[in-house]
Write a protein that holds these residues in place. Sequence first.
Motif, PDB file in Angstrom:
ATOM      1  N   ARG A  99      21.366 -16.958   7.598  1.00  3.69           N
ATOM      2  CA  ARG A  99      20.393 -17.736   8.379  1.00  3.69           C
ATOM      3  C   ARG A  99      20.560 -19.234   8.115  1.00  3.69           C
ATOM      4  N   TRP A 100      20.869 -19.578   6.866  1.00  6.90           N
ATOM      5  CA  TRP A 100      21.103 -20.989   6.552  1.00  6.90           C
ATOM      6  C   TRP A 100      22.357 -21.490   7.262  1.00  6.90           C
ATOM      7  N   ILE A 101      23.399 -20.664   7.302  1.00 11.38           N
ATOM      8  CA  ILE A 101      24.623 -21.062   7.991  1.00 11.38           C
ATOM      9  C   ILE A 101      24.363 -21.258   9.483  1.00 11.38           C
ATOM     10  N   ASP A 102      23.474 -20.465  10.072  1.00  7.39           N
ATOM     11  CA  ASP A 102      23.084 -20.699  11.469  1.00  7.39           C
ATOM     12  C   ASP A 102      22.511 -22.111  11.642  1.00  7.39           C
ATOM     13  N   LEU A 103      21.642 -22.520  10.719  1.00  5.91           N
ATOM     14  CA  LEU A 103      21.064 -23.870  10.775  1.00  5.91           C
ATOM     15  C   LEU A 103      22.141 -24.926  10.567  1.00  5.91           C
ATOM     16  N   PHE A 104      23.058 -24.648   9.656  1.00  4.54           N
ATOM     17  CA  PHE A 104      24.158 -25.572   9.371  1.00  4.54           C
ATOM     18  C   PHE A 104      25.036 -25.749  10.611  1.00  4.54           C
TER      19      PHE A 104
END
Length: 198
Positions: A99-104
Amino acid sequence: MAAEGPAVDSPSGSKRADARRNREAVLTAAAEVFVTSGVDAPIRRIAARAGVGMATIYRHFPTRADLVTAVYQHQIEACAEAGPDLLAATESPFDALGRWIDLFVDFLVTKHGLADALQSDNDRFAALHAYFLDRLLPVCAQLLDAAVEAGEIRRGTQPYELMRGIGNLCIGRDNDPRYDPRRLIALLLQGLRQPRAT
């Protein structure tokens, strides 16, 4: 000594709060406009979306480079703050990482055109890149370490390598509508998974 009465907002305090709200509205609107129209989008479009006058934008951000820099610093902060929040709210550290990589990736897509906008100011661009690494590498490392500790991914993945690889997969997205970097990033993440014992 007389007891202090209830705190009352002074006119200057109220003005500062309004200025902060206007600044936040401009940064949010500019980020949205940059995604669809790039960093060269007309300032009047950003002002209209933010619900402020153009003079308000120029008061906070005298040059386009000031606005572009502030938008990306704001997004870097949002991405940095999201990492620990996702880790705390998600049962699986691997899911939090995803999910963090999606934001990144959202951030990387938004920063299209940043180098061109700051081309005449190499020092500013270098400082922003250093800020990007200083804020986001530790967050990525924390997420990776948590996923390793949980036995969900293999050891040995370096945060810089992962972020750089994701960045490279995002290059060229605008030039080819058939190319979806998120599909390849999902495959990259699956490649990090720890094989389950059979």
